[in-house]
Design an enzyme around this catalytic site. Sequence first.
Site, PDB file in Angstrom:
ATOM      1  N   SER A  17       0.805  -1.230   0.000  1.00  0.00           N
ATOM      2  CA  SER A  17       0.000   0.000   0.000  1.00  0.00           C
ATOM      3  C   SER A  17       0.838   1.280   0.000  1.00  0.00           C
ATOM      4  O   SER A  17       0.508   2.216  -0.747  1.00  0.00           O
ATOM      5  CB  SER A  17      -0.970   0.005   1.182  1.00  0.00           C
ATOM      6  N   LYS A  64      -9.288  -4.990  11.375  1.00  0.00           N
ATOM      7  CA  LYS A  64     -10.442  -4.437  10.635  1.00  0.00           C
ATOM      8  C   LYS A  64     -11.695  -4.275  11.505  1.00  0.00           C
ATOM      9  O   LYS A  64     -12.492  -3.383  11.272  1.00  0.00           O
ATOM     10  CB  LYS A  64     -10.744  -5.289   9.404  1.00  0.00           C
ATOM     11  N   ASP A 100     -12.424  -3.321   0.278  1.00  0.00           N
ATOM     12  CA  ASP A 100     -12.009  -4.669  -0.153  1.00  0.00           C
ATOM     13  C   ASP A 100     -13.089  -5.305  -1.032  1.00  0.00           C
ATOM     14  O   ASP A 100     -12.797  -5.886  -2.078  1.00  0.00           O
ATOM     15  CB  ASP A 100     -11.808  -5.602   1.059  1.00  0.00           C
ATOM     16  N   GLY A 121     -13.657 -20.907   1.897  1.00  0.00           N
ATOM     17  CA  GLY A 121     -13.231 -20.050   2.999  1.00  0.00           C
ATOM     18  C   GLY A 121     -14.360 -19.167   3.484  1.00  0.00           C
ATOM     19  O   GLY A 121     -15.241 -18.780   2.706  1.00  0.00           O
ATOM     20  N   ALA A 122     -14.313 -18.863   4.798  1.00  0.00           N
ATOM     21  CA  ALA A 122     -15.409 -18.127   5.418  1.00  0.00           C
ATOM     22  C   ALA A 122     -14.897 -17.091   6.410  1.00  0.00           C
ATOM     23  O   ALA A 122     -15.556 -16.786   7.398  1.00  0.00           O
ATOM     24  CB  ALA A 122     -16.344 -19.113   6.114  1.00  0.00           C
ATOM     25  N   GLY A 123     -13.703 -16.534   6.143  1.00  0.00           N
ATOM     26  CA  GLY A 123     -13.121 -15.557   7.065  1.00  0.00           C
ATOM     27  C   GLY A 123     -13.656 -14.148   6.816  1.00  0.00           C
ATOM     28  O   GLY A 123     -14.705 -13.960   6.192  1.00  0.00           O
ATOM     29  N   GLY A 124     -12.906 -13.172   7.298  1.00  0.00           N
ATOM     30  CA  GLY A 124     -13.343 -11.777   7.219  1.00  0.00           C
ATOM     31  C   GLY A 124     -13.492 -11.268   5.793  1.00  0.00           C
ATOM     32  O   GLY A 124     -14.429 -10.516   5.492  1.00  0.00           O
TER      33      GLY A 124
HETATM   34  P1  NDP Z   1      -9.296 -14.968   8.046  1.00  0.00           P
HETATM   35  O1  NDP Z   1      -8.210 -15.308   9.007  1.00  0.00           O
HETATM   36  O2  NDP Z   1     -10.419 -14.109   8.489  1.00  0.00           O
HETATM   37  O3  NDP Z   1      -9.950 -16.366   7.494  1.00  0.00           O
HETATM   38  C1  NDP Z   1      -9.143 -17.410   7.044  1.00  0.00           C
HETATM   39  C2  NDP Z   1     -10.010 -18.462   6.317  1.00  0.00           C
HETATM   40  O4  NDP Z   1      -9.104 -19.385   5.697  1.00  0.00           O
HETATM   41  C3  NDP Z   1     -10.928 -19.289   7.208  1.00  0.00           C
HETATM   42  O5  NDP Z   1     -12.095 -19.622   6.495  1.00  0.00           O
HETATM   43  C4  NDP Z   1     -10.087 -20.546   7.482  1.00  0.00           C
HETATM   44  O6  NDP Z   1     -10.856 -21.689   7.739  1.00  0.00           O
HETATM   45  C5  NDP Z   1      -9.408 -20.722   6.142  1.00  0.00           C
HETATM   46  N1  NDP Z   1      -8.142 -21.450   6.170  1.00  0.00           N
HETATM   47  C6  NDP Z   1      -6.953 -21.019   6.643  1.00  0.00           C
HETATM   48  N2  NDP Z   1      -5.992 -21.951   6.410  1.00  0.00           N
HETATM   49  C7  NDP Z   1      -6.605 -22.983   5.770  1.00  0.00           C
HETATM   50  C8  NDP Z   1      -6.144 -24.236   5.276  1.00  0.00           C
HETATM   51  N3  NDP Z   1      -4.866 -24.607   5.380  1.00  0.00           N
HETATM   52  N4  NDP Z   1      -7.045 -25.044   4.672  1.00  0.00           N
HETATM   53  C9  NDP Z   1      -8.335 -24.683   4.542  1.00  0.00           C
HETATM   54  N5  NDP Z   1      -8.841 -23.494   5.007  1.00  0.00           N
HETATM   55  C10 NDP Z   1      -7.972 -22.668   5.614  1.00  0.00           C
HETATM   56  O7  NDP Z   1      -8.565 -14.392   6.756  1.00  0.00           O
HETATM   57  P2  NDP Z   1      -9.016 -13.187   5.806  1.00  0.00           P
HETATM   58  O8  NDP Z   1     -10.415 -13.423   5.341  1.00  0.00           O
HETATM   59  O9  NDP Z   1      -8.670 -11.896   6.437  1.00  0.00           O
HETATM   60  O10 NDP Z   1      -8.000 -13.391   4.571  1.00  0.00           O
HETATM   61  C11 NDP Z   1      -8.158 -14.443   3.659  1.00  0.00           C
HETATM   62  C12 NDP Z   1      -7.188 -14.274   2.515  1.00  0.00           C
HETATM   63  O11 NDP Z   1      -7.523 -13.106   1.773  1.00  0.00           O
HETATM   64  C13 NDP Z   1      -5.724 -14.094   2.939  1.00  0.00           C
HETATM   65  O12 NDP Z   1      -4.924 -14.957   2.153  1.00  0.00           O
HETATM   66  C14 NDP Z   1      -5.427 -12.645   2.608  1.00  0.00           C
HETATM   67  O13 NDP Z   1      -4.074 -12.476   2.242  1.00  0.00           O
HETATM   68  C15 NDP Z   1      -6.345 -12.408   1.419  1.00  0.00           C
HETATM   69  N6  NDP Z   1      -6.696 -10.987   1.183  1.00  0.00           N
HETATM   70  C16 NDP Z   1      -6.402 -10.425  -0.043  1.00  0.00           C
HETATM   71  C17 NDP Z   1      -6.725  -9.108  -0.313  1.00  0.00           C
HETATM   72  C18 NDP Z   1      -6.369  -8.507  -1.633  1.00  0.00           C
HETATM   73  O14 NDP Z   1      -6.480  -7.285  -1.775  1.00  0.00           O
HETATM   74  N7  NDP Z   1      -5.983  -9.278  -2.618  1.00  0.00           N
HETATM   75  C19 NDP Z   1      -7.427  -8.260   0.692  1.00  0.00           C
HETATM   76  C20 NDP Z   1      -7.724  -8.956   1.922  1.00  0.00           C
HETATM   77  C21 NDP Z   1      -7.358 -10.266   2.149  1.00  0.00           C
HETATM   78  P3  NDP Z   1     -11.285 -22.121   9.268  1.00  0.00           P
HETATM   79  O15 NDP Z   1     -12.538 -21.356   9.584  1.00  0.00           O
HETATM   80  O16 NDP Z   1     -11.527 -23.587   9.171  1.00  0.00           O
HETATM   81  O17 NDP Z   1     -10.132 -21.766  10.161  1.00  0.00           O
END
Ligand code: NDP
Length: 265
Positions: A17, A64, A100, A121-124
């Site tokens: 950034s 965030k 985002d 995936g189901a993260g943020g």
């Molecule tokens: P979070 O930590 O909120 O969520 C992570 C997710 O990944 C969860 O669903 C988790 O599953 C899953 N996960 C992690 N490791 C594994 C694995 N080895 N196998 C299967 N599932 C896995 O992360 P964010 O949502 O903040 O970020 C996700 C991705 O998005 C990152 O790689 C980040 O770099 C990328 N990103 C890219 C951006 C861009 O501008 N290009 C902007 C923002 C993010 P579980 O619930 O089972 O733990």
Amino acid sequence: MSQLFTIFGNPVSHSKSPLMHNLTFKGLNHDGVYTRYRLEEGEQLRSKFFELDIKGANITVPHKEYAFEACDELDEFAQKVGAVNTIVKKGEKLYGYNTDAPGFLKAISEFKEIKKVLFLGAGGTAQSTSIILRDAGYAVTILNRSAGRLKRYQKEGFETFTFESFKTDEAFDLVVNMTSAGLEDESLPCPIEILEEIIPKAKACVDVIYGKETPFLKFAKTKNKPTKDGSDMLLYQGVIAFEYFCEKRYSFEEIKEQMQKAFIL
Ligand code: NDP
């Protein structure tokens, strides 16, 4: 005096950034300086903002949700998704936005005839992007390793699966790696048997990770699918943030023209 901008996160040393925004300030002849600030305690975000006299900031992992709490006023979409990655100070108030999700929406717009999208995936990041995609008319299904994170998607009315409960009779037009699998390791985001079922039926595959070819994208290529990584998402979230930083003084295209130089250096 130059206006000061920063990225708050932990870690922030890898962030692109500062380069993206400083090149744009320079290219547009706007008197701004963009730094990076490693913030350990998210609770301190608001006080640091005022203490350092910052005009605007981006916020990255893991702050965030703190950024959401730090704002006086929230954009309607940021309010809806509960996550803020861009803050602008106007007067003595902090205004929060989420760029985002619109960045991701714009990044996938090049893929035509996409209706059904599968998120791995189901993260943020998946949280805000799933909502903007649905608002834009896509049908989004969420597949996640663990069941815990799926609860909030179920409440929002999304179709959700864990690896164990996944049924594969549906065809998804677009499959997206929304996990961090492949970021610092060589793992796939889900069992290869699931990818063998869904990828051949997909029209395209996207990864939100940028700057490397992940195992997921490598797999998609073996099935001859069009792919893209997260670079455009990163670029577009930055362009939209810059629009807010400069209070819409420059057009999207003007900003993009400058900011994309950060990706060819
Ligand atoms: P979070 O930590 O909120 O969520 C992570 C997710 O990944 C969860 O669903 C988790 O599953 C899953 N996960 C992690 N490791 C594994 C694995 N080895 N196998 C299967 N599932 C896995 O992360 P964010 O949502 O903040 O970020 C996700 C991705 O998005 C990152 O790689 C980040 O770099 C990328 N990103 C890219 C951006 C861009 O501008 N290009 C902007 C923002 C993010 P579980 O619930 O089972 O733990």
